[in-house]
Design an enzyme around this catalytic site. Structure first.
Site, PDB file in Angstrom:
ATOM      1  N   ARG A  56       0.836  -1.203   0.000  1.00  0.00           N
ATOM      2  CA  ARG A  56       0.000   0.000   0.000  1.00  0.00           C
ATOM      3  C   ARG A  56       0.870   1.252   0.000  1.00  0.00           C
ATOM      4  O   ARG A  56       1.806   1.365   0.787  1.00  0.00           O
ATOM      5  CB  ARG A  56      -0.925  -0.022   1.222  1.00  0.00           C
ATOM      6  N   MET A  87      -4.597 -13.968   7.350  1.00  0.00           N
ATOM      7  CA  MET A  87      -5.969 -13.506   7.545  1.00  0.00           C
ATOM      8  C   MET A  87      -6.348 -12.336   6.635  1.00  0.00           C
ATOM      9  O   MET A  87      -7.528 -12.059   6.465  1.00  0.00           O
ATOM     10  CB  MET A  87      -6.210 -13.137   9.017  1.00  0.00           C
ATOM     11  N   HIS A 105       2.073 -20.510   2.552  1.00  0.00           N
ATOM     12  CA  HIS A 105       1.344 -21.339   3.514  1.00  0.00           C
ATOM     13  C   HIS A 105      -0.008 -21.625   2.868  1.00  0.00           C
ATOM     14  O   HIS A 105      -0.632 -20.723   2.295  1.00  0.00           O
ATOM     15  CB  HIS A 105       1.193 -20.568   4.834  1.00  0.00           C
TER      16      HIS A 105
HETATM   17  P1  NAD Z   1       4.490 -10.597   8.086  1.00  0.00           P
HETATM   18  O1  NAD Z   1       3.430 -10.342   9.089  1.00  0.00           O
HETATM   19  O2  NAD Z   1       5.909 -10.604   8.501  1.00  0.00           O
HETATM   20  O3  NAD Z   1       4.403  -9.525   6.899  1.00  0.00           O
HETATM   21  C1  NAD Z   1       3.238  -9.270   6.212  1.00  0.00           C
HETATM   22  C2  NAD Z   1       3.389  -8.041   5.328  1.00  0.00           C
HETATM   23  O4  NAD Z   1       2.175  -7.933   4.595  1.00  0.00           O
HETATM   24  C3  NAD Z   1       3.539  -6.713   6.057  1.00  0.00           C
HETATM   25  O5  NAD Z   1       4.851  -6.388   6.312  1.00  0.00           O
HETATM   26  C4  NAD Z   1       2.931  -5.769   5.043  1.00  0.00           C
HETATM   27  O6  NAD Z   1       3.906  -5.416   4.073  1.00  0.00           O
HETATM   28  C5  NAD Z   1       1.882  -6.579   4.350  1.00  0.00           C
HETATM   29  N1  NAD Z   1       0.495  -6.352   4.790  1.00  0.00           N
HETATM   30  C6  NAD Z   1       0.011  -6.429   6.066  1.00  0.00           C
HETATM   31  N2  NAD Z   1      -1.302  -6.168   6.083  1.00  0.00           N
HETATM   32  C7  NAD Z   1      -1.651  -5.923   4.805  1.00  0.00           C
HETATM   33  C8  NAD Z   1      -2.885  -5.597   4.175  1.00  0.00           C
HETATM   34  N3  NAD Z   1      -4.014  -5.475   4.898  1.00  0.00           N
HETATM   35  N4  NAD Z   1      -2.877  -5.443   2.830  1.00  0.00           N
HETATM   36  C9  NAD Z   1      -1.735  -5.553   2.110  1.00  0.00           C
HETATM   37  N5  NAD Z   1      -0.545  -5.862   2.653  1.00  0.00           N
HETATM   38  C10 NAD Z   1      -0.510  -6.042   3.972  1.00  0.00           C
HETATM   39  O7  NAD Z   1       4.086 -11.972   7.351  1.00  0.00           O
HETATM   40  P2  NAD Z   1       4.999 -13.280   7.148  1.00  0.00           P
HETATM   41  O8  NAD Z   1       5.303 -13.887   8.473  1.00  0.00           O
HETATM   42  O9  NAD Z   1       6.087 -12.973   6.199  1.00  0.00           O
HETATM   43  O10 NAD Z   1       3.935 -14.258   6.444  1.00  0.00           O
HETATM   44  C11 NAD Z   1       3.619 -14.155   5.073  1.00  0.00           C
HETATM   45  C12 NAD Z   1       3.199 -15.534   4.594  1.00  0.00           C
HETATM   46  O11 NAD Z   1       4.303 -16.423   4.723  1.00  0.00           O
HETATM   47  C13 NAD Z   1       2.064 -16.141   5.401  1.00  0.00           C
HETATM   48  O12 NAD Z   1       1.258 -16.892   4.513  1.00  0.00           O
HETATM   49  C14 NAD Z   1       2.784 -17.073   6.362  1.00  0.00           C
HETATM   50  O13 NAD Z   1       1.982 -18.134   6.826  1.00  0.00           O
HETATM   51  C15 NAD Z   1       3.903 -17.565   5.465  1.00  0.00           C
HETATM   52  N6  NAD Z   1       5.107 -18.096   6.139  1.00  0.00           N
HETATM   53  C16 NAD Z   1       5.735 -17.376   7.111  1.00  0.00           C
HETATM   54  C17 NAD Z   1       6.897 -17.864   7.695  1.00  0.00           C
HETATM   55  C18 NAD Z   1       7.647 -17.054   8.733  1.00  0.00           C
HETATM   56  O14 NAD Z   1       8.671 -17.535   9.193  1.00  0.00           O
HETATM   57  N7  NAD Z   1       7.233 -15.864   9.128  1.00  0.00           N
HETATM   58  C19 NAD Z   1       7.409 -19.108   7.296  1.00  0.00           C
HETATM   59  C20 NAD Z   1       6.768 -19.810   6.274  1.00  0.00           C
HETATM   60  C21 NAD Z   1       5.604 -19.296   5.715  1.00  0.00           C
END
Ligand code: NAD
Ligand code: MG
Length: 347
Positions: free
Chosen positions: A44, A80, A104
């Site tokens: 965004r 979510m 995921h």
């Molecule tokens: P995170 O919470 O670290 O980052 C999410 C990012 O999404 C934010 O930094 C922002 O840039 C963006 N965001 C947040 N709200 C938003 C909105 N309403 N609209 C648009 N963009 C928005 O997330 P993460 O931990 O990197 O997880 C991302 C995916 O990776 C998920 O599906 C999670 O299950 C998967 N995953 C995470 C890990 C991990 O170690 N964190 C490992 C494997 C898989």
């Protein structure tokens, strides 16, 4: 496990959009770019990730704009927020035969996102946090990844998913094929029963047992929380064998005879029940409803967890161990009243 090492060839002329710039998003976007792919980060405008991604040298666009031009869209926002993002920015804009990639499988597996029939739906989940995915890539290594194909509209889904896994560095380590169902269900089970839920409850029960018996909370903290890392590191590096090699005979005998009394057949039966609730969708429905209702219960439970006495004791002790959090300045006075007396003497 694949035998030939995949390359990024199938995506060399593709445009990749990475939606979300958090833990995974940043690591994937930077690794893919350094692997020679054309990457745009979709976030965004005006949000904190916008400036961060630009400062990191990446192209940035609003999510809908990034999707319009993309041949592959990686959905790396929190789970979510993905269904609304799919409806608003992805479904109306994604080109036919383009690929939609997840890290995921939750939303696809539990039907929160029902992808269009004319797109590929694939998954690459690194077995480590984003910071490690980036750090290992920069060192010339990679973090093992699991990958899956849910829908192959283009006939090239396999080439694309392997190329993406190669682009983030996973192919340098190891790739294991899975399914959306297996990735989702085992990931949820691991975090609920063992890694997050199981481990923290074990620590808290141990801390309460010792402090209720009159032992000092600082001593209890070291025994049941702080030193857990030493054991987990041994398990992580060399399994049960390495742990046994490095702990005393007394610890081994206590482990082998008392451990099965702590985690017994009843624990395993409850684990099986938790797995059943994951597989039949009970957990997904509960969590989705909680999120939609504003997370009141989630926040209350988290607050209760953070109010546990172990947190106050831990904060005081960790402040005296600056090597645990090198980014934070060392604290020389201790706020926690319980930690105060014994620590002042040694200061
Ligand atoms: P995170 O919470 O670290 O980052 C999410 C990012 O999404 C934010 O930094 C922002 O840039 C963006 N965001 C947040 N709200 C938003 C909105 N309403 N609209 C648009 N963009 C928005 O997330 P993460 O931990 O990197 O997880 C991302 C995916 O990776 C998920 O599906 C999670 O299950 C998967 N995953 C995470 C890990 C991990 O170690 N964190 C490992 C494997 C898989
Ligand atoms: Mg807990």
């Amino acid at each position: 496990m694949s035998t030939t090492v995949p390359t990024t060839a199938a995506l060399q002329s593709a445009r990749v959009a990475v939606l979300g710039y958090g833990s995974q998003g940043r690591a994937h976007a930077l690794n893919l770019k350094d692997s020679g792919l054309d990457v745009t980060v979709g976030v965004r405008r005006g949000g904190p990730s916008w400036d961060k991604a630009r400062a990191d040298g990446l192209k940035v666009a609003e999510p809908a704009e990034a999707v319009k031009n993309a041949d592959l869209v990686a959905v790396l926002t929190p789970d979510m927020v993905q269904p609304a993002l799919y409806e608003d920015a992805i479904a109306p804009n994604l080109k036919p035969n383009a690929a939609l990639l997840f890290a995921h499988g939750f939303n696809v597996h539990f039907g929160q996102i029902r992808p269009r029939a004319d797109i590929d739906v694939i998954l690459v989940a690194p077995k480590g946090p984003g910071a490690l995915v980036r750090r290992e890539y920069e060192k010339g290594h990679g973090v093992p990844c699991i990958y899956a194909i849910h829908q192959d509209a283009s006939g090239q889904a396999r080439d694309k998913v392997l190329a993406y896994a190669a682009g983030i560095g996973g192919a340098r380590a190891m790739l294991i094929e899975t399914s959306f169902a297996e990735e989702t269900e085992t990931d949820l089970f691991g975090e609920q029963a063992v890694l997050c839920g199981g481990a923290t409850e074990l620590v808290l029960a141990g801390f309460e047992t010792l402090t209720e018996a009159g032992y000092q909370p600082e001593i209890a903290y070291y025994e049941v929380l702080h030193e857990l890392k030493l054991i987990v590191d041994l398990l992580h590096e060399g399994g049960l064998a390495k742990m046994h090699q490095f702990i005393s005979e007394t610890a081994q005998y206590g482990d082998l005879t008392r451990g099965p009394r702590v985690v017994d057949a009843g624990t395993k039966a409850r684990m099986q029940q938790i797995l059943t609730e994951i597989r039949d969708g009970t957990f997904a429905r509960e969590w989705t409803a909680e999120y939609k209702a504003g997370n009141g219960n989630y926040r209350a439970l988290k607050q209760k967890d953070l109010a546990h006495p172990i947190e106050q004791v831990g904060a005081g002790l960790r402040a005296r161990m600056p090597w645990l959090n090198p980014a934070q300045p060392a604290v020389t006075t201790v706020a926690s009243p319980t930690a105060d007396a014994p620590l002042k003497r040694s200061a």
